[in-house]
Each structure stands twice: as C-alpha cells, then as structure tokens.
Design an enzyme around this catalytic site. Structure first.
Site, short mmCIF file in Angstrom:
data_model
loop_
_atom_site.label_atom_id
_atom_site.label_comp_id
_atom_site.label_asym_id
_atom_site.label_seq_id
_atom_site.Cartn_x
_atom_site.Cartn_y
_atom_site.Cartn_z
N ASP A 78 34.25 4.55 -20.86
CA ASP A 78 33.30 4.03 -21.84
C ASP A 78 32.41 2.93 -21.30
OD1 ASP A 78 35.21 2.07 -21.53
OD2 ASP A 78 36.29 2.59 -23.37
N GLU B 112 39.18 10.93 -20.31
CA GLU B 112 39.61 9.88 -21.24
C GLU B 112 38.72 9.88 -22.49
OE1 GLU B 112 41.34 5.91 -19.82
OE2 GLU B 112 39.69 5.26 -21.10
N GLU C 134 32.04 -0.86 -25.56
CA GLU C 134 32.74 0.37 -25.16
C GLU C 134 32.96 1.36 -26.30
OE1 GLU C 134 33.69 -2.72 -24.37
OE2 GLU C 134 33.65 -2.82 -22.17
N HIS D 253 38.96 -9.92 -19.89
CA HIS D 253 37.56 -9.80 -19.47
C HIS D 253 36.62 -9.25 -20.54
CE1 HIS D 253 37.31 -5.38 -19.19
NE2 HIS D 253 38.59 -5.43 -18.86
N ARG E 82 33.92 -8.45 -23.31
CA ARG E 82 32.70 -9.15 -23.70
C ARG E 82 32.81 -9.80 -25.08
NH1 ARG E 82 27.63 -7.74 -20.71
NH2 ARG E 82 28.48 -6.74 -18.88
N HIS F 294 38.82 -12.18 -13.54
CA HIS F 294 37.69 -11.26 -13.39
C HIS F 294 36.48 -12.04 -12.84
CE1 HIS F 294 34.57 -8.36 -14.44
NE2 HIS F 294 35.52 -7.48 -14.72
C1 UD1 Z 1 32.80 -3.56 -17.12
C2 UD1 Z 1 32.75 -2.56 -18.29
C3 UD1 Z 1 34.04 -2.63 -19.09
C4 UD1 Z 1 35.26 -2.46 -18.19
C5 UD1 Z 1 35.18 -3.47 -17.05
C6 UD1 Z 1 36.30 -3.24 -16.08
C7 UD1 Z 1 30.60 -2.13 -19.38
C8 UD1 Z 1 29.65 -2.54 -20.43
N1 UD1 Z 1 31.66 -2.93 -19.18
O1 UD1 Z 1 32.85 -4.85 -17.70
O2 UD1 Z 1 34.04 -1.59 -20.06
O3 UD1 Z 1 36.41 -2.69 -18.95
O4 UD1 Z 1 33.94 -3.31 -16.35
O5 UD1 Z 1 36.51 -4.37 -15.27
O6 UD1 Z 1 30.38 -1.14 -18.73
N2 UD1 Z 1 31.16 -8.83 -11.02
C9 UD1 Z 1 31.20 -9.16 -9.68
N3 UD1 Z 1 31.79 -8.28 -8.81
C10 UD1 Z 1 32.34 -7.10 -9.22
C11 UD1 Z 1 32.32 -6.78 -10.58
C12 UD1 Z 1 31.71 -7.66 -11.47
O7 UD1 Z 1 30.73 -10.20 -9.27
O8 UD1 Z 1 32.85 -6.34 -8.37
C13 UD1 Z 1 30.50 -9.76 -11.96
C14 UD1 Z 1 28.96 -9.71 -11.84
O9 UD1 Z 1 28.43 -10.98 -12.06
C15 UD1 Z 1 28.58 -8.76 -12.97
C16 UD1 Z 1 29.59 -9.21 -14.02
O10 UD1 Z 1 30.80 -9.41 -13.31
O11 UD1 Z 1 27.23 -8.91 -13.40
C17 UD1 Z 1 29.81 -8.23 -15.16
O12 UD1 Z 1 30.07 -6.91 -14.69
P1 UD1 Z 1 29.89 -5.69 -15.72
O13 UD1 Z 1 30.27 -4.44 -15.04
O14 UD1 Z 1 28.54 -5.72 -16.37
O15 UD1 Z 1 30.89 -6.06 -16.88
P2 UD1 Z 1 32.47 -6.14 -16.88
O16 UD1 Z 1 32.81 -7.28 -17.77
O17 UD1 Z 1 33.00 -6.10 -15.51
N1 UDP Z 2 43.63 -4.14 -11.85
C1 UDP Z 2 43.62 -4.41 -10.49
N2 UDP Z 2 43.54 -5.73 -10.09
C2 UDP Z 2 43.46 -6.75 -10.97
C3 UDP Z 2 43.44 -6.45 -12.35
C4 UDP Z 2 43.53 -5.14 -12.76
O1 UDP Z 2 43.71 -3.51 -9.65
O2 UDP Z 2 43.40 -7.91 -10.52
C5 UDP Z 2 43.70 -2.72 -12.29
C6 UDP Z 2 44.74 -2.39 -13.34
O3 UDP Z 2 45.97 -2.01 -12.75
C7 UDP Z 2 44.09 -1.23 -14.10
C8 UDP Z 2 42.61 -1.53 -13.98
O4 UDP Z 2 42.46 -2.44 -12.90
O5 UDP Z 2 44.34 0.01 -13.45
C9 UDP Z 2 42.10 -2.11 -15.26
O6 UDP Z 2 40.81 -2.61 -15.07
P1 UDP Z 2 40.13 -3.60 -16.08
O7 UDP Z 2 41.15 -4.39 -16.80
O8 UDP Z 2 39.11 -4.36 -15.30
O9 UDP Z 2 39.32 -2.62 -17.04
P2 UDP Z 2 39.70 -1.83 -18.38
O10 UDP Z 2 40.91 -1.00 -18.10
O11 UDP Z 2 39.89 -2.84 -19.45
O12 UDP Z 2 38.48 -1.02 -18.63
#
Ligand code: UD1
Ligand code: UDP
Length: 380
Positions: free
Chosen positions: A110, A132, A146, A217, A219, A249
């Site tokens: 999502d 999923e 999501e 993490h 939003r 995160h």
């Molecule tokens: C995203 C997904 C969320 C998922 C999560 C998993 C959307 C809207 N959100 O949220 O559904 O649960 O990923 O973790 O698609 N960033 C880094 N390095 C990385 C990843 C993220 O620096 O490798 C930072 C960046 O500043 C980036 C911010 O995190 O702009 C947000 O990343 P984003 O993918 O937009 O949102 P998540 O909160 O990670």
């Molecule tokens: N995970 C990881 N390292 C971390 C935190 C989570 O590998 O430090 C893994 C966790 O085991 C799971 C996935 O990341 O498989 C979940 O990701 P996240 O919580 O970012 O996203 P969501 O599942 O909420 O979309």
C-alpha cells in the site's frame, strides 16, 4: 483463478515477462520470495524494477536476498512529500512499462510506489497483480495514506493475492470479482522463515536484562502521538530493569524527535535501522515488541513474541485474534500500563508468547508463481 481473456491474446514470448516493482524496505522483503519463486519457473522472464522510494533501506534488503534491480528509478529525496513522490513516480514507471512491455506487473502492499505502479499498469492496459491485497481498517485516514492507497489499488488490479480469508472477505465486500482473488498467505512469512533458518547474527546472544524492541514510523503518528510513544518508553526505561532497542526510521520526522526525547537514556539504545537478518535476530532475542509496523505485526506471532501495537486501528486483526498482539493505541499511560503488565505478570506474558502463524505458512510465493503461470497460460 481464471485466466484473463487479455492474456491469451498476447504472444507467448511477450506474456513471459513479469515485472516486479519494489519501492520500500517492506516491499522488497515481501517480494523477494516472489522474485525467487518466479525466477525458479523455466518459463518466466523476471525483471525487477526498484523505484528507489527508499534508498539505503531498500538497497540493504535487495543485497541480502541477492536481488539486483534491472531498472532503478532512484526517486527518493529527503523528507519527500506524497505529492512530489507520486509526481516523479507515475511518468517514470510509465516509461519503464513502454520500454519493457511486460505481460504482467506485480507490486505489493500500500505504498506510494505500489499505487503508482498499479495506476501506470492500468493506464497501459497491462495486467496488474496485487500481493497482500484486501487489508483494511475501514478508516481512510488510518493508516495514512496506506488505507486509501490499497483501496485504490484494488479498483485497478486484475489479480488480488489476499494473505488471509479476512482479506478476501474485505475484497468481496468491495465487489472485487471472486475469481480474481486467491488466498495465498503473506509472503513476508516466507521471507521470515527462510531468514530465520539461516545463521543469524549473534549480537543479542548474551543479554543481561529483558530486551524490549521498538519501531515506529507511521505518518499519522508524526508529532504528538510519536511524543506519547517516546514518553512511554522513557517512563518504562526509568521504572524497570530492562533494555530498550529502537532501530529508528531514517525519516527526519521520526529520527529527530525520537533522538531529542530519548537520546540521553542509558537503557534506551537508539540505533540506525537494522538490516533484515539483524532485525530478525533482534525480534528473536526480544522479550516483547512495541511497534506500529505492519510487517512486524505479522512476523512477531511466527516468532512467538508478544506485540503491543502502537496504533488505534489495525488491518491485521488475525494476530489479535490469535492472542499474540494487543492494540494499545498511542496514549502514554496505556502503553506504559500494558508494557509493565507483560514485564511483571508472568501469566499475562505467557498467554501472548506462544508461536502461531496466522498470516502464512511460508509457502505463499510458490502459490503466487503457480497462479501467475495459470493466468498467463505459459506453463509448459
Ligand atoms: C514508506 C511507506 C509506508 C511504509 C514505509 C516502510 C508511503 C506513503 N509510505 O513510509 O507505507 O510502511 O515506507 O518503511 O509509501 N528515508 C531515508 N532513507 C531510506 C528511506 C527513507 O533517508 O532508505 C527518509 C527520507 O528522508 C524520505 C523519508 O524517510 O524522504 C520518508 O520516506 P517515505 O518512503 O516517503 O515514507 P516512509 O515513512 O518511509
Ligand atoms: N525491519 C528491518 N529492520 C528494521 C526494522 C524493520 O529489517 O530496523 C523489517 C521488519 O522485519 C519487517 C519490515 O522491515 O519485515 C517492516 O518494515 P516497516 O516497519 O518499515 O514497514 P511496514 O511493514 O509498516 O510497511
């Protein structure tokens, strides 16, 4: 699951190409088993598209599972907005589709990457399979964005791989064609069981005190709710002889307030996100887990770890029904009360610390590969 009429009109060599799109850490974890299962099929020409919505989190997972992206859009920018991310993804994915001409596109979950992939596939008339499918809280704003993303994806998807019967029921309630739904389990459990069988890092071998693992993490929790979580962790850390481990995160909206609130406490270790095998090792070593993560809610029961869900609503009711998870919300006092109850009351702890697999049996990806073959009519 019936073959789609469109699939039969394509030539067999065009149908063989399956494009699998991943954007974030959980998508890569949950689609790695699908990539492996399809790559094991002699007929399949599998291409992996990394949108790069996440950068280092995505790269780490792909490296662990030995997946090299065939195309990488590298779209991540610091503190990205949903609008800007979507604006960059849609035309970029469209260009990949016109270049690659896949017979089917697969995405999971999502995220914004999954939604834009589904939409781009729909625009180009390419069959789209959703892994999923059917998770719902029933509240468009929770989790945000999501819940809305997955409702929209269901409207344009051709195949819906539901992890559980409850997810199938949700899809049927939205008038999704029953023939287009297959209940296959959650591929995240395939990834977890495969990883847990490996030699995991032994960083957590000699713990002196109970370990409480935390992740957050979402939003919709930015600001005051995240502050409540931090206050609760700080209060428990001061009250009890436990160690907290919080892989934070990298989103600055999370990292900055968490570090400011908890950075100075001796028994709260704030660390960078752990790579997947280290995180699995940490889950295994933990006494209990506090999280708002979707994937972690699914993994904890398979490892027999009680999980307190830091959200007001969850789309993963199966873990609650199996007694492994409890929805504690985002109120400081309630988080503290329920955590202390599990730390202090052996019977309450044991009641939640049993192993169960409500989300899957570790064989979801081969089921998906078999369905894709049947739908594309490519099996030799
Ligand atoms: C995203 C997904 C969320 C998922 C999560 C998993 C959307 C809207 N959100 O949220 O559904 O649960 O990923 O973790 O698609 N960033 C880094 N390095 C990385 C990843 C993220 O620096 O490798 C930072 C960046 O500043 C980036 C911010 O995190 O702009 C947000 O990343 P984003 O993918 O937009 O949102 P998540 O909160 O990670
Ligand atoms: N995970 C990881 N390292 C971390 C935190 C989570 O590998 O430090 C893994 C966790 O085991 C799971 C996935 O990341 O498989 C979940 O990701 P996240 O919580 O970012 O996203 P969501 O599942 O909420 O979309």
């Amino acid at each position: 699951m019936r073959p789609k009429p469109g699939a039969t009109t394509q030539k067999k060599h065009e149908r063989r190409r399956v494009l699998i799109a991943v954007g974030t850490r959980p998508e890569a974890i949950k689609l790695a088993p699908v990539v492996a299962a399809l790559r094991a099929e002699p007929w399949a020409d599998v291409r992996v598209l990394a949108t790069g919505q996440h950068r280092e989190l995505l790269d780490e997972v792909l490296a662990f599972f030995g997946i090299r992206a065939d195309i990488d859009l590298d779209v991540m920018s610091p503190d990205q907005t949903l609008a800007d991310l979507s604006r960059r993804l849609l035309p970029a994915i469209d260009a990949v589709l016109t270049d690659q001409e896949p017979g089917m596109v697969v995405a999971q979950g999502d995220t914004t990457s999954a939604l834009m992939t589904a939409l781009a596939s729909f625009h180009r008339g390419i069959p789209f399979a959703h892994v999923e499918a059917g998770l719902r809280t029933g509240d468009r704003r929770e989790p945000f964005p999501e819940e809305c993303n997955r409702v929209l994806i269901a409207q344009v998807a051709d195949l819906h791989f539901a992890p559980t019967e409850a997810a199938r029921t949700n899809l049927l309630a939205e008038q999704v064609d029953a023939d287009a739904i297959e209940v296959v389990g959650n591929t995240g459990i395939d990834a977890l069981l495969w990883t847990a069988q490996r030699d995991l890092p032994d960083d957590f071998a000699n713990l002196r005190r109970p370990l409480v693992l935390v992740t957050a993490h979402r939003r919709e929790s930015f600001g005051a709710p995240l502050a409540e979580i931090c206050e609760a962790v700080g209060e428990i850390a001061s009250a009890r002889d436990v160690d907290f481990l919080w892989p934070v995160h990298p989103n600055p909206r999370v990292r900055e307030p968490v570090e400011a609130a908890l950075g100075s406490l001796d028994n709260v270790r704030l660390v960078a996100p752990l790579d997947y095998p280290h995180f699995v090792a940490a889950m295994r070593a933990a006494a209990l887990i506090l999280t708002d993560s979707g994937g972690v809610q699914e993994e904890a029961p398979s490892l027999g770890k009680p999980v307190l869900v830091l959200r007001d609503k969850t789309e993963r009711g199966e873990g609650i029904a199996s007694g492994n998870a409890l929805l504690v919300g985002l109120d400081r006092a309630r988080i503290v009360k329920q955590t202390l109850r599990l730390l202090d009351d052996r019977a309450a702890y044991e009641a939640m610390a049993h192993q169960a697999n409500p989300y899957g049996d570790g064989q979801s990806a081969p089921r998906i590969a078999a369905c894709v073959a049947a739908v594309l009519q490519v099996r030799c």
